[in-house]
Write an enzyme that holds these catalytic residues in place. Structure first.
Site, PDB file in Angstrom:
ATOM      1  N   TRP A   1      21.899 -53.790  50.818  1.00  7.50           N
ATOM      2  CA  TRP A   1      20.824 -54.751  50.554  1.00  7.50           C
ATOM      3  C   TRP A   1      20.532 -55.490  51.850  1.00  7.50           C
ATOM      4  O   TRP A   1      21.449 -55.999  52.496  1.00  7.50           O
ATOM      5  CB  TRP A   1      21.222 -55.762  49.467  1.00  7.50           C
ATOM      6  CG  TRP A   1      20.232 -56.886  49.391  1.00  7.50           C
ATOM      7  CD1 TRP A   1      18.974 -56.818  48.875  1.00  7.50           C
ATOM      8  CD2 TRP A   1      20.385 -58.218  49.908  1.00  7.50           C
ATOM      9  NE1 TRP A   1      18.336 -58.026  49.040  1.00  7.50           N
ATOM     10  CE2 TRP A   1      19.171 -58.909  49.665  1.00  7.50           C
ATOM     11  CE3 TRP A   1      21.424 -58.893  50.554  1.00  7.50           C
ATOM     12  CZ2 TRP A   1      18.966 -60.238  50.033  1.00  7.50           C
ATOM     13  CZ3 TRP A   1      21.224 -60.216  50.936  1.00  7.50           C
ATOM     14  CH2 TRP A   1      20.013 -60.881  50.670  1.00  7.50           C
TER      15      TRP A   1
ATOM     16  N   GLU B   1      19.558 -51.626  47.145  1.00  5.81           N
ATOM     17  CA  GLU B   1      19.202 -52.739  46.245  1.00  5.81           C
ATOM     18  C   GLU B   1      17.934 -53.462  46.676  1.00  5.81           C
ATOM     19  O   GLU B   1      17.813 -53.942  47.796  1.00  5.81           O
ATOM     20  CB  GLU B   1      20.375 -53.739  46.201  1.00  5.81           C
ATOM     21  CG  GLU B   1      20.110 -54.925  45.294  1.00  5.81           C
ATOM     22  CD  GLU B   1      21.220 -55.971  45.324  1.00  5.81           C
ATOM     23  OE1 GLU B   1      22.143 -55.849  46.166  1.00  5.81           O
ATOM     24  OE2 GLU B   1      21.163 -56.911  44.513  1.00  5.81           O
TER      25      GLU B   1
ATOM     26  N   LYS C   1      14.870 -56.529  45.975  1.00  3.60           N
ATOM     27  CA  LYS C   1      14.820 -57.933  45.582  1.00  3.60           C
ATOM     28  C   LYS C   1      13.365 -58.343  45.474  1.00  3.60           C
ATOM     29  O   LYS C   1      12.505 -57.759  46.134  1.00  3.60           O
ATOM     30  CB  LYS C   1      15.529 -58.764  46.651  1.00  3.60           C
ATOM     31  CG  LYS C   1      15.749 -60.205  46.277  1.00  3.60           C
ATOM     32  CD  LYS C   1      16.729 -60.846  47.256  1.00  3.60           C
ATOM     33  CE  LYS C   1      16.983 -62.283  46.882  1.00  3.60           C
ATOM     34  NZ  LYS C   1      18.100 -62.854  47.614  1.00  3.60           N
TER      35      LYS C   1
ATOM     36  N   ASP D   1      19.721 -55.297  40.275  1.00  6.13           N
ATOM     37  CA  ASP D   1      20.287 -56.639  40.154  1.00  6.13           C
ATOM     38  C   ASP D   1      19.427 -57.366  39.131  1.00  6.13           C
ATOM     39  O   ASP D   1      18.220 -57.529  39.340  1.00  6.13           O
ATOM     40  CB  ASP D   1      20.266 -57.338  41.522  1.00  6.13           C
ATOM     41  CG  ASP D   1      20.937 -58.703  41.485  1.00  6.13           C
ATOM     42  OD1 ASP D   1      20.666 -59.473  40.548  1.00  6.13           O
ATOM     43  OD2 ASP D   1      21.710 -59.016  42.415  1.00  6.13           O
TER      44      ASP D   1
ATOM     45  N   HIS E   1      16.806 -59.932  40.139  1.00  6.97           N
ATOM     46  CA  HIS E   1      15.847 -59.603  41.197  1.00  6.97           C
ATOM     47  C   HIS E   1      14.488 -59.150  40.695  1.00  6.97           C
ATOM     48  O   HIS E   1      13.807 -58.374  41.361  1.00  6.97           O
ATOM     49  CB  HIS E   1      16.442 -58.522  42.102  1.00  6.97           C
ATOM     50  CG  HIS E   1      17.511 -59.036  42.994  1.00  6.97           C
ATOM     51  ND1 HIS E   1      18.029 -58.329  44.047  1.00  6.97           N
ATOM     52  CD2 HIS E   1      18.170 -60.222  42.999  1.00  6.97           C
ATOM     53  CE1 HIS E   1      18.954 -59.037  44.665  1.00  6.97           C
ATOM     54  NE2 HIS E   1      19.070 -60.181  44.037  1.00  6.97           N
TER      55      HIS E   1
ATOM     56  N   HIS F   1      23.959 -54.846  39.330  1.00  3.33           N
ATOM     57  CA  HIS F   1      24.468 -56.160  39.703  1.00  3.33           C
ATOM     58  C   HIS F   1      24.094 -57.073  38.548  1.00  3.33           C
ATOM     59  O   HIS F   1      22.933 -57.489  38.428  1.00  3.33           O
ATOM     60  CB  HIS F   1      23.805 -56.676  40.993  1.00  3.33           C
ATOM     61  CG  HIS F   1      24.467 -56.166  42.230  1.00  3.33           C
ATOM     62  ND1 HIS F   1      24.134 -56.598  43.485  1.00  3.33           N
ATOM     63  CD2 HIS F   1      25.471 -55.268  42.394  1.00  3.33           C
ATOM     64  CE1 HIS F   1      24.896 -55.978  44.376  1.00  3.33           C
ATOM     65  NE2 HIS F   1      25.710 -55.161  43.746  1.00  3.33           N
TER      66      HIS F   1
ATOM     67  N   ASP G   1      15.829 -66.212  42.219  1.00  2.26           N
ATOM     68  CA  ASP G   1      17.049 -65.407  42.203  1.00  2.26           C
ATOM     69  C   ASP G   1      18.214 -66.317  42.568  1.00  2.26           C
ATOM     70  O   ASP G   1      18.736 -66.314  43.660  1.00  2.26           O
ATOM     71  CB  ASP G   1      16.902 -64.265  43.213  1.00  2.26           C
ATOM     72  CG  ASP G   1      18.234 -63.650  43.554  1.00  2.26           C
ATOM     73  OD1 ASP G   1      19.073 -63.564  42.663  1.00  2.26           O
ATOM     74  OD2 ASP G   1      18.428 -63.269  44.724  1.00  2.26           O
TER      75      ASP G   1
ATOM     76  N   ASP H   1      21.246 -66.634  41.321  1.00  2.39           N
ATOM     77  CA  ASP H   1      22.618 -66.153  41.198  1.00  2.39           C
ATOM     78  C   ASP H   1      23.485 -67.071  40.352  1.00  2.39           C
ATOM     79  O   ASP H   1      24.620 -67.372  40.704  1.00  2.39           O
ATOM     80  CB  ASP H   1      23.227 -65.903  42.579  1.00  2.39           C
ATOM     81  CG  ASP H   1      22.503 -64.764  43.276  1.00  2.39           C
ATOM     82  OD1 ASP H   1      22.771 -63.605  42.950  1.00  2.39           O
ATOM     83  OD2 ASP H   1      21.642 -65.051  44.124  1.00  2.39           O
TER      84      ASP H   1
ATOM     85  N   ASP I   1      27.095 -59.875  40.242  1.00  2.00           N
ATOM     86  CA  ASP I   1      26.602 -60.554  41.436  1.00  2.00           C
ATOM     87  C   ASP I   1      26.080 -61.942  41.074  1.00  2.00           C
ATOM     88  O   ASP I   1      24.980 -62.084  40.563  1.00  2.00           O
ATOM     89  CB  ASP I   1      25.486 -59.723  42.096  1.00  2.00           C
ATOM     90  CG  ASP I   1      25.062 -60.330  43.420  1.00  2.00           C
ATOM     91  OD1 ASP I   1      25.712 -61.290  43.861  1.00  2.00           O
ATOM     92  OD2 ASP I   1      24.077 -59.835  44.016  1.00  2.00           O
TER      93      ASP I   1
HETATM   94  C1  RNT Z   1      21.171 -60.761  47.260  1.00  2.00           C
HETATM   95  C2  RNT Z   1      21.656 -59.495  46.651  1.00  2.00           C
HETATM   96  C3  RNT Z   1      22.955 -58.995  47.162  1.00  2.00           C
HETATM   97  C4  RNT Z   1      23.890 -60.105  47.493  1.00  2.00           C
HETATM   98  C5  RNT Z   1      25.224 -59.652  47.970  1.00  2.00           C
HETATM   99  C6  RNT Z   1      25.995 -60.766  48.552  1.00  2.00           C
HETATM  100  O1  RNT Z   1      20.050 -61.228  46.666  1.00  2.00           O
HETATM  101  O2  RNT Z   1      21.720 -59.660  45.279  1.00  2.00           O
HETATM  102  O3  RNT Z   1      23.515 -58.102  46.272  1.00  2.00           O
HETATM  103  O4  RNT Z   1      24.045 -60.967  46.415  1.00  2.00           O
HETATM  104  O5  RNT Z   1      25.049 -58.593  48.792  1.00  2.00           O
HETATM  105 ZN    ZN Z   2      22.780 -58.188  44.060  1.00  2.00          ZN
END
Ligand code: RNT
Ligand code: ZN
Length: 418
Positions: A187, A226, A228, A259, A262, A286, A294, A296, A326
């Site tokens: 990513w 990955e 986003k 993810d 995302h 993820h 995003d 997290d 994640d």
């Molecule tokens: C970031 C991505 C990625 C990170 C990690 C730390 O938006 O989701 O996966 O969270 O690589």
């Molecule tokens: Zn991620």
């Protein structure tokens, strides 16, 4: 009545109840036991890592919050993960980022990392019965800027290509050591804060960089890419969008990482599973929780995650889907964050495994849509929680909310003293 006995009793009743709708609870328990989740290393330390580089800087990622007790070194991080594992049934994986290498006191730049910097992790993982996964790290470095692998400046781009190639070599060494493929996630945060008039240019550069990175074939690692939606400070344009990686993955036979944080908030990630399964080799997940951006946030048992797990089970695709987590919430107890997120993910899959699928499909095949909808509704409140509690009991991990006080205890004894 003792709690253990209550749990067992409730389980027996639940089993009969599920039996009535054609669900084999024992089979579901066997399957959930086998579900291996890749635990991300970065919730423990707010995605900081252990590099000893003198110049820090460069954005690309952001954890928010300053709850005390962040893991500050490898020993603390390992200790925290060992604690987390006490609350989790099953055998799992551990997902490292390149910045978490065991570099000692040496300043090892990103284009210098070697498998040897991860030997102690491999040893530790073996002792703890964990398999390792890996990530290249493009963020948090003076050369991170807005563009890494998509940078028109050849010297910067080459630096990141070298880093990513080396990350694949590290992953290969890990896979070989553990005799199980190490999954490496790629990513990059590359994007633009404001309107760009070069969308095509950056994407074509990223494609070429990926081709170069993937030109080495490995046997003991698997790549995933990955996307986003946008990054903080890079809101207008993301080079590695979902369309970009979906196209790349389908054309070049690479696994795409979904993810769940995302995508647009109303976009169904669950709905993507069946399409990806048809056109890309496998899927990496993820599992996360988006709030507005995003952000997290810690994964919870949300409708989105339950739907995602159901789609995977309905497609009978557990052998093709790799489940990773994640999130990195620095505003609450970090050990507790892991435990909540991992257990929520397990619950979502257990629920999916307990779905009365045969009966539902029979209704659907007969065009009995009222019956299908009714059973879908009723299935939501079947006593799955009794099966979950029994799963925890059988694995000797905290039943229900019992882990709260145990996590509090670890905080009192360990993390609050940091
Ligand atoms: C970031 C991505 C990625 C990170 C990690 C730390 O938006 O989701 O996966 O969270 O690589
Ligand atoms: Zn991620």
């Amino acid at each position: 009545m003792k709690k253990d006995h209550l749990v067992e009793k409730a389980y027996e009743i639940a089993k009969e109840r599920y039996n009535g709708v054609g669900v084999d609870v024992e089979k579901a328990l066997e399957n959930i036991q086998k579900l291996s989740i890749s635990l991300h290393c970065w919730q423990a330390d707010d995605v900081v890592g252990f590099e000893k580089l003198s110049s820090v800087g460069g954005g690309g990622i952001q954890a928010t919050g300053n709850y005390p007790g962040r893991a500050r070194n490898i020993d603390e991080l390992r200790g925290d993960i060992e604690e987390v594992l006490k609350y989790i049934a099953g055998n799992h994986r551990f997902n490292l980022h390149a910045i978490y290498g065991d570099f000692g006191d040496k300043a090892v730049d990103r284009d210098e990392i070697l498998p040897e910097h991860f030997h102690s992790w491999m040893q530790w993982a073996q002792e703890k019965n964990l398999k390792l996964d890996f990530n290249s790290t493009s963020f948090g470095h003076p050369k991170s800027g807005d563009l890494t692998l998509a940078n028109p400046d050849k010297s910067i781009r080459d630096f990141w290509i070298e880093h990513t190639k080396r990350s694949r070599a590290v992953s290969e060494a890990m896979g070989k050591f553990q005799n199980d493929p190490c999954i490496m996630n790629l990513w990059v945060h590359d994007g633009s804060k404001d309107i760009t008039v070069n969308r095509y240019l950056y994407r074509s550069i990223l494609e070429k960089s990926l081709d170069e990175i993937f030109s080495t074939e490995y046997k003991n690692m698997k790549d995933c890419i990955e996307s986003k939606l946008f990054g903080i400070a890079l809101e207008s344009y993301t080079v590695g969008s979902h369309d970009f990686y979906l196209g790349y993955g389908a054309k070049k036979n690479k696994m795409v990482t979904l993810d769940t944080g995302h995508f647009h908030l109303s976009e169904s990630v669950a709905d993507k599973i069946s399409s990806l399964l048809l056109f890309t080799p496998e899927i990496m997940l993820h599992v996360s929780r988006p709030i507005r951006w995003d952000s997290d946030h810690v994964t919870i048992l949300s409708d989105e995650i339950m739907d995602l797990a159901k789609e995977i089970i309905r497609a009978d695709a557990l052998n093709k889907v790799h489940v990773g987590l994640d999130f990195f919430d620095a505003s609450i107890n970090r050990i507790g964050a892991y435990v909540i997120g991992i257990r929520a993910t397990q619950k979502a899959f257990l629920l999916a495994m307990l779905e009365p699928l045969a009966k539902l499909r029979e209704y659907e095949a007969n065009g009995q849509y009222f019956e299908r909808l009714a059973l879908l509704e009723e299935a939501k409140s079947l006593p799955w929680n009794a099966v979950w509690d029994y799963f925890c009991l059988k694995n000797n991990v905290a039943v229900g909310e019992d882990y709260i006080s145990q996590v509090q205890n670890y905080e009192k004894e360990v993390t609050s003293k940091r």
